[in-house]
Design a protein around this motif. Structure first.
Motif, PDB file in Angstrom:
ATOM      1  N   LEU A  10       0.877  -1.328  -0.068  1.00 49.70           N
ATOM      2  CA  LEU A  10      -0.086  -0.010  -0.109  1.00 49.70           C
ATOM      3  C   LEU A  10       0.816   1.299   0.178  1.00 49.70           C
ATOM      4  O   LEU A  10       0.559   2.127  -0.841  1.00 49.70           O
ATOM      5  N   ALA A  11       1.920   1.260   0.874  1.00 46.10           N
ATOM      6  CA  ALA A  11       2.723   2.223   0.835  1.00 46.10           C
ATOM      7  C   ALA A  11       3.709   2.731  -0.524  1.00 46.10           C
ATOM      8  O   ALA A  11       3.782   3.697  -0.829  1.00 46.10           O
ATOM      9  N   SER A  12       3.911   1.482  -1.256  1.00 44.57           N
ATOM     10  CA  SER A  12       4.548   1.668  -2.516  1.00 44.57           C
ATOM     11  C   SER A  12       3.620   2.207  -3.552  1.00 44.57           C
ATOM     12  O   SER A  12       4.196   2.724  -4.543  1.00 44.57           O
ATOM     13  N   THR A  13       2.401   2.605  -3.400  1.00 44.67           N
ATOM     14  CA  THR A  13       1.568   3.297  -4.087  1.00 44.67           C
ATOM     15  C   THR A  13       1.657   4.995  -3.818  1.00 44.67           C
ATOM     16  O   THR A  13       1.564   5.807  -4.688  1.00 44.67           O
ATOM     17  N   GLY A  14       2.309   5.406  -2.792  1.00 43.20           N
ATOM     18  CA  GLY A  14       2.327   6.643  -2.515  1.00 43.20           C
ATOM     19  C   GLY A  14       1.113   7.261  -1.966  1.00 43.20           C
ATOM     20  O   GLY A  14       1.244   8.355  -1.312  1.00 43.20           O
ATOM     21  N   LEU A  15       0.388   6.419  -1.701  1.00 44.33           N
ATOM     22  CA  LEU A  15      -1.089   6.939  -1.113  1.00 44.33           C
ATOM     23  C   LEU A  15      -1.052   7.009   0.169  1.00 44.33           C
ATOM     24  O   LEU A  15      -1.845   7.872   1.092  1.00 44.33           O
ATOM     25  N   LEU A  16       0.014   6.412   1.185  1.00 44.09           N
ATOM     26  CA  LEU A  16       0.031   6.575   2.494  1.00 44.09           C
ATOM     27  C   LEU A  16       1.060   7.804   2.835  1.00 44.09           C
ATOM     28  O   LEU A  16       1.181   8.182   3.877  1.00 44.09           O
ATOM     29  N   ASP A  17       1.697   8.338   1.747  1.00 41.42           N
ATOM     30  CA  ASP A  17       2.383   9.535   2.285  1.00 41.42           C
ATOM     31  C   ASP A  17       1.732  10.682   3.072  1.00 41.42           C
ATOM     32  O   ASP A  17       0.645  10.848   2.879  1.00 41.42           O
ATOM     33  N   LYS A  18       2.325  11.194   4.313  1.00 37.89           N
ATOM     34  CA  LYS A  18       1.507  12.097   5.098  1.00 37.89           C
ATOM     35  C   LYS A  18       0.364  11.476   5.680  1.00 37.89           C
ATOM     36  O   LYS A  18      -0.343  12.345   6.371  1.00 37.89           O
ATOM     37  N   LYS A  19      -0.126  10.324   5.725  1.00 38.30           N
ATOM     38  CA  LYS A  19      -1.110   9.655   6.175  1.00 38.30           C
ATOM     39  C   LYS A  19      -0.704   8.671   7.322  1.00 38.30           C
ATOM     40  O   LYS A  19       0.446   8.143   7.358  1.00 38.30           O
ATOM     41  N   SER A  20      -1.602   8.354   8.427  1.00 35.79           N
ATOM     42  CA  SER A  20      -1.168   7.316   9.569  1.00 35.79           C
ATOM     43  C   SER A  20      -1.157   6.030   8.890  1.00 35.79           C
ATOM     44  O   SER A  20      -2.061   5.731   7.881  1.00 35.79           O
ATOM     45  N   CYS A  21      -0.559   5.297   9.555  1.00 35.29           N
ATOM     46  CA  CYS A  21      -0.346   3.694   9.152  1.00 35.29           C
ATOM     47  C   CYS A  21       0.072   2.794  10.220  1.00 35.29           C
ATOM     48  O   CYS A  21       1.064   3.418  10.855  1.00 35.29           O
ATOM     49  N   SER A  22      -0.450   1.588  10.283  1.00 26.20           N
ATOM     50  CA  SER A  22      -0.066   0.827  11.480  1.00 26.20           C
ATOM     51  C   SER A  22       0.493  -0.204  10.592  1.00 26.20           C
ATOM     52  O   SER A  22       0.303  -0.700   9.491  1.00 26.20           O
TER      53      SER A  22
END
Length: 330
Positions: free
Chosen positions: A122-134
């Motif tokens: 999911l992070a490889s999409t770039g969509l998690l940049d500046k978003k929370s993630c566990s």
């Protein structure tokens, strides 16, 4: 009826990958069946979707054949990304194609949910940049190094931000499934599924599961020596000013290098080491809270409880009650 995509990775799979896929299929199928019993239309059409004819798991012992190729899915409402191998460095095989497809679907309005190390994809999409993630606490350091723009929160069991959901590690993906059932169905269906599958509902943290081992794969030899010194002498009073002098590094530079190498300030690292030792004592001994507190170098009960709760999300007594079989045994 909405469409649910259970993504089947092409490569980089691990034992938990298939658990996530089967578990998600089972829970959502049961939620649909519960709706049918209430004379309601099922919420989701559930399909296993991949970029290859079949994917192998557990060294080829098991294989999964996706029902649909991603090229045939023009629109989906929810994409669930299962866990992958923990030793992730970069995308392999057709997983790159899956990541591109996830990005396209999110732009079209699909929501996304990653389970455990599925956060790598999911992070490889770039969509998690500046978003929370566990993510699983044991994968946190590697994840931070690979995706520094993501606001990683390994203490959280579930994150929910702008239609993107992530969760911690191991079989805690089951808690995420119950969370999603409540989101897409209703509270009563979530309670029903939690009872059928015996999954704790409304669990929020994974802090008490963390086993702190320190991060020593950073290559800064001075900081490694400082870590080792802290780990051997944590029960004593350690001055960080003197510790930086011991290794002939200015205090500001010492703090900066320590944070870069370990993700913690020197004081936070000392606290984590103390609390990890306290946890082990509380798990295995008959010692009182105060005895454990003094052994790990705390003299103030309030301070010890505050730091313990900050690290584990629980009080020392609650932790002992949960994990010590000897507790209460005469």
């Amino acid at each position: 009826m909405k469409h649910l995509t259970l993504l089947v990775p092409d490569a980089q799979t691990g034992p938990n990958t298939i658990s996530c896929i089967v578990g998600a299929y089972h829970v959502f199928t049961e939620a649909n069946n519960y709706y049918k019993k209430q004379d309601k239309e099922p919420v989701f059409e559930i399909e296993l979707v991949g970029a290859s004819a079949q994917s192998s798991f557990v060294n080829g012992l098991l294989t999964v054949m996706p029902q649909v190729d991603i090229g045939a899915i023009r629109h989906t409402d929810l994409i669930i990304v299962p866990a992958i191998a923990a030793a992730f460095r970069k995308l392999e095989g057709l997983n790159e194609l899956l990541v591109e497809w996830i990005s396209e679907q999110y732009k079209k309005g699909a929501e996304l949910a990653s389970m455990c190390t599925g956060a790598y994809l999911l992070a490889s999409t770039g969509l998690l940049d500046k978003k929370s993630c566990s993510i699983h606490w044991n994968a946190a350091t590697n994840f931070k190094n690979l995706f520094p723009k993501v606001n990683l929160k390994p203490e959280k069991l579930i994150t929910d931000e702008q239609g993107i959901y992530t969760n911690g590690g191991g079989y805690s993906f089951l808690n995420l499934l119950i969370y999603l059932v409540e989101k897409y169905y209703d509270r009563q269906t979530a309670i029903y599924c939690s009872k059928v599958f015996q999954i704790d509902i409304d669990r929020q943290a994974q802090s008490d599961f963390v086993i702190f081992t320190g991060q020593k794969h950073h290559g800064d030899e001075v900081i490694i020596k400082a870590q080792e010194y802290i780990e051997k002498n944590f029960s004593e009073k350690i001055s960080m000013e003197r510790l930086s002098e011991k290794f002939r590094v200015g205090r500001r530079s010492f703090d900066r290098r320590f944070i870069k190498a370990t993700g913690n300030t020197p004081v936070e690292y000392l606290q984590r080491v103390k609390i990890e030792s306290a946890k082990k004592e509380l798990e295995t001994s008959r010692k009182t809270i105060n005895e454990v507190m003094y052994e790990v170098g705390y003299a103030d009960v309030k301070a010890f409880r505050e730091v313990f709760r900050k690290v584990t999300g629980m009080s020392p007594l609650a932790y002992k009650n949960r994990y010590n079989k000897l507790h209460g045994v005469v």
